[in-house]
Scaffold this motif. Structure first.
Motif, PDB file in Angstrom:
ATOM      1  N   CYS A  94      10.755  10.889   0.912  1.00 35.12           N
ATOM      2  CA  CYS A  94      10.669  11.595   2.193  1.00 35.12           C
ATOM      3  C   CYS A  94      10.744  13.101   1.985  1.00 35.12           C
ATOM      4  O   CYS A  94       9.987  13.865   2.606  1.00 35.12           O
ATOM      5  CB  CYS A  94      11.791  11.134   3.121  1.00 35.12           C
ATOM      6  N   ASN A  95      11.648  13.543   1.132  1.00 34.92           N
ATOM      7  CA  ASN A  95      11.767  14.978   0.874  1.00 34.92           C
ATOM      8  C   ASN A  95      10.477  15.530   0.272  1.00 34.92           C
ATOM      9  O   ASN A  95      10.022  16.633   0.628  1.00 34.92           O
ATOM     10  CB  ASN A  95      12.948  15.250  -0.051  1.00 34.92           C
ATOM     11  N   ALA A  96       9.859  14.766  -0.631  1.00 34.83           N
ATOM     12  CA  ALA A  96       8.607  15.215  -1.240  1.00 34.83           C
ATOM     13  C   ALA A  96       7.474  15.284  -0.217  1.00 34.83           C
ATOM     14  O   ALA A  96       6.586  16.133  -0.318  1.00 34.83           O
ATOM     15  CB  ALA A  96       8.229  14.272  -2.378  1.00 34.83           C
ATOM     16  N   ALA A  97       7.522  14.377   0.772  1.00 33.36           N
ATOM     17  CA  ALA A  97       6.460  14.318   1.784  1.00 33.36           C
ATOM     18  C   ALA A  97       6.767  15.159   3.017  1.00 33.36           C
ATOM     19  O   ALA A  97       5.943  15.222   3.941  1.00 33.36           O
ATOM     20  CB  ALA A  97       6.234  12.871   2.205  1.00 33.36           C
ATOM     21  N   GLY A  98       7.939  15.788   3.061  1.00 32.42           N
ATOM     22  CA  GLY A  98       8.315  16.594   4.218  1.00 32.42           C
ATOM     23  C   GLY A  98       8.670  15.779   5.436  1.00 32.42           C
ATOM     24  O   GLY A  98       8.501  16.233   6.575  1.00 32.42           O
ATOM     25  N   GLU A  99       9.176  14.564   5.211  1.00 32.32           N
ATOM     26  CA  GLU A  99       9.560  13.684   6.318  1.00 32.32           C
ATOM     27  C   GLU A  99      11.084  13.641   6.458  1.00 32.32           C
ATOM     28  O   GLU A  99      11.805  13.686   5.451  1.00 32.32           O
ATOM     29  CB  GLU A  99       9.044  12.256   6.088  1.00 32.32           C
TER      30      GLU A  99
ATOM     31  N   HIS B 184       0.807  -1.226   0.000  1.00 25.48           N
ATOM     32  CA  HIS B 184       0.000   0.000   0.000  1.00 25.48           C
ATOM     33  C   HIS B 184       0.837   1.273   0.000  1.00 25.48           C
ATOM     34  O   HIS B 184       0.300   2.375  -0.163  1.00 25.48           O
ATOM     35  CB  HIS B 184      -0.868   0.028   1.253  1.00 25.48           C
ATOM     36  N   ASP B 185       2.170   1.158   0.192  1.00 25.44           N
ATOM     37  CA  ASP B 185       2.964   2.344   0.519  1.00 25.44           C
ATOM     38  C   ASP B 185       4.364   2.222  -0.069  1.00 25.44           C
ATOM     39  O   ASP B 185       5.149   1.381   0.389  1.00 25.44           O
ATOM     40  CB  ASP B 185       3.031   2.486   2.039  1.00 25.44           C
ATOM     41  N   PRO B 186       4.722   3.039  -1.072  1.00 21.55           N
ATOM     42  CA  PRO B 186       6.052   2.912  -1.663  1.00 21.55           C
ATOM     43  C   PRO B 186       7.186   3.185  -0.684  1.00 21.55           C
ATOM     44  O   PRO B 186       8.245   2.551  -0.771  1.00 21.55           O
ATOM     45  CB  PRO B 186       6.037   3.935  -2.803  1.00 21.55           C
ATOM     46  N   LEU B 187       6.999   4.113   0.242  1.00 16.44           N
ATOM     47  CA  LEU B 187       8.078   4.389   1.192  1.00 16.44           C
ATOM     48  C   LEU B 187       8.264   3.222   2.154  1.00 16.44           C
ATOM     49  O   LEU B 187       9.396   2.897   2.528  1.00 16.44           O
ATOM     50  CB  LEU B 187       7.809   5.692   1.944  1.00 16.44           C
TER      51      LEU B 187
END
Length: 283
Positions: A216-221, A154-157
């Motif tokens: 992570c950078n795209a999601a602000g994590e 469900h989650d690429p990260l």
């Protein structure tokens, strides 16, 4: 133009090992030559095609390999590694097909290249097994590695955090010892294959780390913090020393990621290649 997703599904649905290898190489080559359009986000199979053999057992039912250094133990080790590489073909192609539409095309390029590498690794190991009088499917195996794909579908990260950055990274830790043992036994052919796999796996872990940090950078994590959160959520296994810090560092997977979790000694697991095989996803 046909989407690369069509060719990826053909790889995943192939049941015969060498049909899967052939389809993987053809898909990666066609993508490089511009024969396919981008991934279209269409559904991937929940479970890839599998041959009738090997028989898949629960990890705790796997037979012991035999006396260290014996022909039986050598064949059992090579068979276990061939099974890991066979499953890794599907892991790489599923990564590209399931998540490629959400990333730049370079993501698809990287994971198709990884999948082609895994197909080559499998072919080399099966050829070595045949030279020793065996073949892939002659011994039982287990499906623990694909459980990680199901857990993170469900989650690429989450997929990037668990598959390349935990499971494949573990291979960087254990493979040098396997190479040393093959060298000590005078098994030059096996040592050569393992060295090739080791160098390729550094690039594979590097691809996982690169795209995890991109996401992570795209999601602000914060990558290290978020990686540890995902491992805690989706992985039931140990991150325990010894680590091949230099190989991990070459892949961009620095100690900042894993040292904190390693110091907690969560859920101890087995050793050597059994560790690489037996790592389990979370609940």
């Amino acid at each position: 133009m046909t989407s690369i997703s069509v060719a990826i599904r053909q790889v995943l649905e192939a049941t015969d090992p060498y049909a899967k290898v052939k389809a993987a190489r053809a898909a990666a080559r066609g993508w490089r030559k511009g024969a396919f359009g981008p991934a279209d986000g269409s559904a991937m199979p929940d479970r890839p095609g599998r041959p009738a053999a090997p028989e898949l057992l629960a990890p705790n039912l796997m037979p012991r390999r035999g006396k260290a250094g014996s022909q039986r133990a050598r064949i059992a080790l090579l068979h276990a590694l061939a099974h890991i590489e066979f499953i890794a073909i599907d892991l790489a192609f599923d990564m590209a097909g399931r998540f490629g539409a959400s990333f730049p095309d370079a993501f698809t390029s990287d994971w198709l290249a990884v999948g082609a590498d895994e197909a080559m690794h499998f072919a080399l190991l099966d050829r070595r097994l045949r030279a020793l009088g065996s073949h892939y499917g002659a011994l039982p195996a287990h499906d623990g590695l694909w459980e990680a794909a199901a857990e993170t579908a469900h989650d690429p990260l989450a997929r990037l955090a668990i598959v390349p950055m935990v499971l494949e990274a573990r291979g960087l830790d254990v493979t040098p010892d396997m190479i040393a043992r093959a060298d000590a036994a005078g098994d030059v052919a096996t040592a050569r294959i393992l060295r090739r796999i080791f160098e390729d796996e550094i690039r594979h872990v590097g691809a996982g780390t690169k795209w995890f940090e991109y996401g992570c950078n795209a999601a602000g994590e914060a990558p290290g913090f978020y990686w540890r959160a995902l491992v805690g959520r989706h992985f039931r296994g140990s991150l325990k020393p010894p680590f091949n810090d230099s190989a991990r560092r070459r892949a961009g997977l620095t100690r900042d990621y894993y040292q904190v979790l390693a110091s907690l000694s969560i859920s101890p697991s087995g050793e050597g290649v059994r560790d690489a095989e037996g790592l389990r996803p979370g609940q």
